[in-house]
Design a protein around this motif. Structure first.
Motif, PDB file in Angstrom:
ATOM      1  N   MET A 316       0.685  -1.246  -0.178  1.00 39.62           N
ATOM      2  CA  MET A 316      -0.037  -0.203  -0.218  1.00 39.62           C
ATOM      3  C   MET A 316       0.606   1.339   0.365  1.00 39.62           C
ATOM      4  SD  MET A 316      -1.988  -2.475   0.908  1.00 39.62           S
ATOM      5  CE  MET A 316      -2.454  -2.890   2.375  1.00 39.62           C
ATOM      6  N   GLY A 317       1.628   1.659   1.197  1.00 36.40           N
ATOM      7  CA  GLY A 317       2.312   2.841   1.081  1.00 36.40           C
ATOM      8  C   GLY A 317       3.553   2.830   0.894  1.00 36.40           C
ATOM      9  N   LEU A 318       4.604   3.704  -0.022  1.00 35.72           N
ATOM     10  CA  LEU A 318       5.994   3.564  -0.325  1.00 35.72           C
ATOM     11  C   LEU A 318       6.239   4.399  -0.446  1.00 35.72           C
ATOM     12  CD1 LEU A 318       7.877   2.240  -2.702  1.00 35.72           C
ATOM     13  CD2 LEU A 318       6.311   2.496  -3.998  1.00 35.72           C
ATOM     14  N   LEU A 319       7.891   3.965   0.252  1.00 36.54           N
ATOM     15  CA  LEU A 319       8.720   5.533   0.959  1.00 36.54           C
ATOM     16  C   LEU A 319      10.260   5.447  -0.413  1.00 36.54           C
ATOM     17  CD1 LEU A 319      10.701   5.669   2.247  1.00 36.54           C
ATOM     18  CD2 LEU A 319       8.501   6.666   3.165  1.00 36.54           C
ATOM     19  N   ALA A 320      11.169   5.774  -1.095  1.00 35.00           N
ATOM     20  CA  ALA A 320      11.938   5.642  -1.564  1.00 35.00           C
ATOM     21  C   ALA A 320      12.860   6.845  -0.857  1.00 35.00           C
ATOM     22  CB  ALA A 320      12.704   5.559  -2.698  1.00 35.00           C
ATOM     23  N   GLU A 321      14.150   6.243  -0.013  1.00 31.22           N
ATOM     24  CA  GLU A 321      15.117   6.845   1.339  1.00 31.22           C
ATOM     25  C   GLU A 321      16.217   6.515   1.507  1.00 31.22           C
ATOM     26  OE1 GLU A 321      14.028  10.158   1.681  1.00 31.22           O
ATOM     27  OE2 GLU A 321      12.020  10.970   1.238  1.00 31.22           O
ATOM     28  N   LEU A 331      14.143   1.056  -0.874  1.00 30.56           N
ATOM     29  CA  LEU A 331      12.513   1.252  -0.647  1.00 30.56           C
ATOM     30  C   LEU A 331      11.743   0.675   0.324  1.00 30.56           C
ATOM     31  CD1 LEU A 331      12.468   0.047  -4.252  1.00 30.56           C
ATOM     32  CD2 LEU A 331      11.529   1.761  -3.454  1.00 30.56           C
ATOM     33  N   PHE A 332      11.124   1.156   1.010  1.00 37.08           N
ATOM     34  CA  PHE A 332      10.137   0.735   2.026  1.00 37.08           C
ATOM     35  C   PHE A 332       8.520   0.948   1.906  1.00 37.08           C
ATOM     36  CE2 PHE A 332       7.756   1.851   6.227  1.00 37.08           C
ATOM     37  CZ  PHE A 332       8.150   0.896   7.568  1.00 37.08           C
ATOM     38  N   MET A 333       7.688  -0.030   2.404  1.00 42.51           N
ATOM     39  CA  MET A 333       6.120  -0.504   1.941  1.00 42.51           C
ATOM     40  C   MET A 333       5.686  -0.618   3.547  1.00 42.51           C
ATOM     41  SD  MET A 333       7.080  -2.637  -1.572  1.00 42.51           S
ATOM     42  CE  MET A 333       8.532  -1.777  -1.306  1.00 42.51           C
ATOM     43  N   THR A 334       4.161  -0.298   2.783  1.00 43.56           N
ATOM     44  CA  THR A 334       3.679  -1.484   4.129  1.00 43.56           C
ATOM     45  C   THR A 334       2.611  -2.741   3.842  1.00 43.56           C
ATOM     46  OG1 THR A 334       1.756   0.852   3.508  1.00 43.56           O
ATOM     47  CG2 THR A 334       3.478   0.851   5.189  1.00 43.56           C
ATOM     48  N   HIS A 335       2.384  -2.644   4.085  1.00 43.97           N
ATOM     49  CA  HIS A 335       1.475  -3.671   3.611  1.00 43.97           C
ATOM     50  C   HIS A 335       0.264  -4.582   4.955  1.00 43.97           C
ATOM     51  CE1 HIS A 335       5.207  -5.074   1.557  1.00 43.97           C
ATOM     52  NE2 HIS A 335       4.539  -5.128   0.695  1.00 43.97           N
ATOM     53  N   LEU A 336      -0.604  -5.603   4.698  1.00 48.56           N
ATOM     54  CA  LEU A 336      -1.463  -6.408   4.991  1.00 48.56           C
ATOM     55  C   LEU A 336      -0.890  -6.941   6.421  1.00 48.56           C
ATOM     56  CD1 LEU A 336      -4.646  -6.310   4.896  1.00 48.56           C
ATOM     57  CD2 LEU A 336      -3.804  -8.750   3.799  1.00 48.56           C
ATOM     58  N   ASP A 337      -2.348  -7.121   7.609  1.00 48.38           N
ATOM     59  CA  ASP A 337      -1.500  -7.844   8.439  1.00 48.38           C
ATOM     60  C   ASP A 337      -1.719  -9.285   8.242  1.00 48.38           C
ATOM     61  OD1 ASP A 337      -4.186  -8.771   7.836  1.00 48.38           O
ATOM     62  OD2 ASP A 337      -4.323  -8.234  10.208  1.00 48.38           O
ATOM     63  N   GLY A 338      -0.616  -9.894   8.991  1.00 46.56           N
ATOM     64  CA  GLY A 338      -0.402 -11.543   8.494  1.00 46.56           C
ATOM     65  C   GLY A 338       1.087 -11.328   8.111  1.00 46.56           C
ATOM     66  N   GLN A 339       1.805 -10.251   7.396  1.00 43.82           N
ATOM     67  CA  GLN A 339       2.929 -10.389   6.343  1.00 43.82           C
ATOM     68  C   GLN A 339       3.231  -9.395   6.882  1.00 43.82           C
ATOM     69  OE1 GLN A 339       1.085  -8.776   2.529  1.00 43.82           O
ATOM     70  NE2 GLN A 339       0.027 -10.228   1.903  1.00 43.82           N
ATOM     71  N   THR A 340       4.574  -8.428   6.932  1.00 42.23           N
ATOM     72  CA  THR A 340       5.086  -7.592   7.618  1.00 42.23           C
ATOM     73  C   THR A 340       5.469  -6.831   5.774  1.00 42.23           C
ATOM     74  OG1 THR A 340       7.742  -8.654   6.240  1.00 42.23           O
ATOM     75  CG2 THR A 340       6.645  -9.727   9.120  1.00 42.23           C
ATOM     76  N   GLY A 372      -0.509   4.713   4.956  1.00 46.45           N
ATOM     77  CA  GLY A 372       0.613   5.939   4.180  1.00 46.45           C
ATOM     78  C   GLY A 372       2.105   5.547   5.333  1.00 46.45           C
ATOM     79  N   THR A 373       2.957   5.899   4.794  1.00 42.81           N
ATOM     80  CA  THR A 373       3.820   5.987   5.556  1.00 42.81           C
ATOM     81  C   THR A 373       5.389   7.855   5.278  1.00 42.81           C
ATOM     82  OG1 THR A 373       6.336   4.427   6.148  1.00 42.81           O
ATOM     83  CG2 THR A 373       5.338   4.240   3.657  1.00 42.81           C
ATOM     84  N   SER A 374       6.107   7.625   6.527  1.00 43.49           N
ATOM     85  CA  SER A 374       6.920   8.592   6.669  1.00 43.49           C
ATOM     86  C   SER A 374       7.996   8.116   6.910  1.00 43.49           C
ATOM     87  CB  SER A 374       6.216  10.219   6.670  1.00 43.49           C
ATOM     88  OG  SER A 374       4.969   9.880   6.072  1.00 43.49           O
ATOM     89  N   ALA A 375       9.036   9.213   6.335  1.00 39.52           N
ATOM     90  CA  ALA A 375      10.798   8.471   7.002  1.00 39.52           C
ATOM     91  C   ALA A 375      10.780  10.881   6.988  1.00 39.52           C
ATOM     92  CB  ALA A 375      11.657   8.601   5.588  1.00 39.52           C
ATOM     93  N   LEU A 376      10.804  10.334   8.710  1.00 39.47           N
ATOM     94  CA  LEU A 376      11.550  11.477   9.026  1.00 39.47           C
ATOM     95  C   LEU A 376      12.574  11.425   9.742  1.00 39.47           C
ATOM     96  CD1 LEU A 376       7.918  13.547  11.338  1.00 39.47           C
ATOM     97  CD2 LEU A 376       8.790  10.868   9.891  1.00 39.47           C
ATOM     98  N   ASP A 377      13.433  12.512  10.040  1.00 41.80           N
ATOM     99  CA  ASP A 377      14.377  12.393  11.290  1.00 41.80           C
ATOM    100  C   ASP A 377      13.956  13.631  12.954  1.00 41.80           C
ATOM    101  OD1 ASP A 377      16.835  12.454  12.476  1.00 41.80           O
ATOM    102  OD2 ASP A 377      17.596  13.461  11.008  1.00 41.80           O
ATOM    103  N   VAL A 378      12.931  12.123  13.574  1.00 48.23           N
ATOM    104  CA  VAL A 378      12.078  13.191  14.242  1.00 48.23           C
ATOM    105  C   VAL A 378      13.267  13.632  15.552  1.00 48.23           C
ATOM    106  CG1 VAL A 378      11.184  12.728  16.147  1.00 48.23           C
ATOM    107  CG2 VAL A 378      10.438  11.326  14.225  1.00 48.23           C
ATOM    108  N   ASP A 379      14.256  13.387  15.597  1.00 47.97           N
ATOM    109  CA  ASP A 379      15.379  13.867  16.516  1.00 47.97           C
ATOM    110  C   ASP A 379      16.050  14.167  15.971  1.00 47.97           C
ATOM    111  OD1 ASP A 379      16.202  11.222  15.718  1.00 47.97           O
ATOM    112  OD2 ASP A 379      16.943  10.439  17.433  1.00 47.97           O
ATOM    113  N   LEU A 380      16.566  14.588  14.888  1.00 49.45           N
ATOM    114  CA  LEU A 380      17.199  15.761  14.100  1.00 49.45           C
ATOM    115  C   LEU A 380      18.475  14.684  14.470  1.00 49.45           C
ATOM    116  CD1 LEU A 380      16.109  18.542  14.916  1.00 49.45           C
ATOM    117  CD2 LEU A 380      15.999  17.593  12.907  1.00 49.45           C
ATOM    118  N   ASP A 381      19.292  13.278  14.627  1.00 47.61           N
ATOM    119  CA  ASP A 381      20.617  12.928  14.807  1.00 47.61           C
ATOM    120  C   ASP A 381      20.868  12.515  13.213  1.00 47.61           C
ATOM    121  OD1 ASP A 381      18.906  10.885  13.734  1.00 47.61           O
ATOM    122  OD2 ASP A 381      19.595   9.443  15.658  1.00 47.61           O
ATOM    123  N   GLY A 382      20.473  12.695  12.513  1.00 51.07           N
ATOM    124  CA  GLY A 382      21.186  12.573  10.720  1.00 51.07           C
ATOM    125  C   GLY A 382      20.024  11.172  10.269  1.00 51.07           C
ATOM    126  N   ASP A 383      19.530  10.244  10.690  1.00 50.47           N
ATOM    127  CA  ASP A 383      18.888   9.075  10.671  1.00 50.47           C
ATOM    128  C   ASP A 383      17.627   9.379  10.570  1.00 50.47           C
ATOM    129  OD1 ASP A 383      21.512   7.788  10.475  1.00 50.47           O
ATOM    130  OD2 ASP A 383      21.871   7.574  12.178  1.00 50.47           O
TER     131      ASP A 383
END
Length: 564
Positions: A316-321, A331-340, A372-383
């Protein structure tokens, strides 16, 4: 062992960390966000009512802060009336998409100065169709962001006039009448104009829907395998307000799929923008750009089509980072329960390895259905850390027994990047992500301009949420990129910030997630570094510009020349 990083306390060890301070603050009510999604649910279990919808964070008025656009649904099925709805709409029909202007600085302390003003009257009426998603991009290179709205029905291209209003400039071909979901603006032919890739789902109409059942025989929502899969569409921007359909010529018609997520990125590092499509319960597609106007689908050959077990997942959800900080886009993506949920780690040349288990991102997601999925540096450590919105697509028995009329609610998840390809689920207490809802889209961007990425969350048949991220004390740098004679935001540009003994790399983009569009500005967390050694930008087309010792803790506007 406990490690203090900024305002959070992280615990190294097995399982999710619980009791950490909350990094997000819900300012929806204080800021004036009153949007509630209406999915037209009437008890008929229409497939489409569980899929939408998304939103966008864009600076539509060019005043330097992010505004909000939200996609609305409507009643479905022949003869269905608003009176039939299980959840009556918050606002009276017609069911309009909503636009909120951010008057940053005029809001109260509870909203960190964010004040949202409803300016929906600035939008033209939406064409017939059940609202799904939105893509954002400067299609006419005038410096103003334009919008493309996808629907179950005809899509709509909205041109930003630059005077605070939008106009409908939808032309034949652009208005794809099928069930369109996510879309992406990108310059696939390197001519300095943003083209359009539209992802379509399945061949479905509410009035011709099938009857589906849960394992116990009770009526339930259908899935994508009940209907024929569709093909995506590629539209080339001619630069005069027109787009031409190149789907057949480019070869994009050669593979069909139940597409939900899409992201454009140069995944094989050859200078040409590729496309990755997340398909629901089908093999995912990786469209490699050959640089001659054609694409070839190589998801299976490159290890990015199926899970490590050879299973087609419900992507479903997808990002490239750059999630492992090695200089290329994973690439990171989200899936149905029972999957990872799945992370495909890029080797730098566009070959991928399913690393979901070893990174720690897979096991905690098994019990959830992610969108939906988002990549964000929550603690500003560069990762880059990860947020995943969850919400089921099959009725959950415990919620059915409790009498919930929309029994799909699940809590959302936050994953902290520990470095060295390791993530850990974090469960802050209390948490703006913990309350169960039917999560769908996420859009990421710095809404209050404090140097840390915030989140717009959309929920099916529920209220949208604006979460501000709090990361006091860490340094940062923000970039707004502009290209001479090209689109604002310079989509596809690569920015590199040298900090101490490491270099942090980010790409300018607004696509990804699920049905949503994010801020195209680039943000770097600098962690404990008080100064940067060097900043470099590789512009679309390959030209490189370098700045020495750029100042931190501010936004810089950088202008480059994107010509080859």
């Amino acid at each position: 062992m406990a490690v203090a990083l900024g305002p959070w306390l992280w615990l190294a060890g097995c399982g999710a960390e619980r009791g950490a301070p909350e990094p997000f603050r819900d300012v929806s009510a204080a800021a004036g966000l009153d949007f509630v999604h209406f999915n037209g649910m009437s008890g008929e279990l229409y497939f489409s009512e569980i899929v939408g919808s998304g939103g966008a964070l864009v600076d539509y008025d060019g005043d330097g802060d992010l505004d909000l656009f939200l996609v609305q649904g409507c009643m479905q099925g022949a003869g269905k009336r608003v009176a039939d709805a299980v959840y009556p709409p918050r606002h009276e029909p017609p069911f309009a998409d909503r636009l909120y202007r951010n008057d940053l600085g005029s809001g109260g302390a509870d909203s960190d100065g964010v004040r949202l003003v409803d300016v929906t009257s600035s939008l033209p009426e939406r064409r017939d169709g059940y609202g799904m998603g939105v893509a954002a991009g400067d299609v006419d290179n005038d410096g103003d962001v334009d919008l493309y709205v996808t629907t179950l029905g005809p899509n709509q291209l909205l041109r930003n006039r630059g005077d605070g209003r939008f106009e409908d400039v939808t032309a034949p071909g652009v208005d794809d009448p099928r069930w369109s979901t996510s879309a992406s603006f990108a310059d696939f032919d390197r001519d300095g104009r943003l083209d359009l890739f539209v992802t379509n789902y399945v061949d479905y109409r509410p009035d011709l829907g099938k009857e589906c059942h849960a394992p116990d025989g009770t009526p339930d929502y259908c899935g994508p395998q009940s209907y024929p899969a569709e093909t995506s569409r590629l539209l080339r921007n001619l630069g005069d307000g027109r787009f031409v359909d190149l789907t057949l010529e480019a070869g994009v018609h050669t593979a069909s799929g139940s597409g939900l997520g899409v992201v454009a990125a140069d995944l094989d590092d050859d200078g040409w923008t590729d496309v990755y499509v997340a398909n629901d319960q089908m093999a995912n597609h990786l469209w490699i750009n050959r640089g001659d106007g054609t694409f070839v689908e190589e998801g299976l050959e490159r290890g990015a089509a199926l899970s490590m077990d050879g299973i087609a997942q419900a992507s479903m959800g997808l990002l490239a980072e750059d999630l492992d900080a090695d200089g290329d886009e994973d690439l990171f993506m989200t899936h149905l329960d029972g999957q990872t949920n799945t992370i495909y780690v890029n080797d730098g040349a566009g070959m991928f390895l399913d690393s979901s288990t070893m990174t720690g991102l897979g096991p905690p997601s098994v019990g959830f259905t992610g969108f939906g999925t988002s990549a964000l540096d929550v603690d500003l450590d560069g990762d880059l850390d990860l947020v995943v919105l969850n919400g089921a697509v099959k009725r959950l028995p415990r919620l059915v027994e409790a009498g919930d009329p929309y029994p799909l609610r699940q809590p959302d998840q936050l994953f902290r990047n520990l470095g060295e390809q390791r993530f850990e689920e974090v469960v802050p207490t209390p948490s703006a992500l913990a309350a169960p809802d039917v999560g769908r889209g996420t859009a990421a961007g710095d809404v209050d301009n404090d140097g840390v990425v915030d989140l717009l969350l959309t929920n099916s048949s529920g209220p949208a949420q604006l979460l501000l991220t709090e990361a006091d004390g860490a340094h940062w740098l923000g970039l707004r990129l502009r290209v001479s004679g090209g689109p604002d935001g310079a989509p596809g540009a690569r920015a590199e910030l040298a900090l101490g003994d490491r270099t942090v790399i980010r790409w300018a983009r607004s696509d990804g997630s699920y049905l949503s569009a994010s801020d195209h500005r680039v943000l770097f967390g600098a962690g404990g570094e008080a100064a940067a050694r060097r900043l470099e930008v590789v512009w679309p087309g390959g030209r490189r510009t370098r700045w020495l010792e750029p100042p931190l803790d501010r936004y810089l506007v950088l202008v480059g020349d994107a010509r080859d």
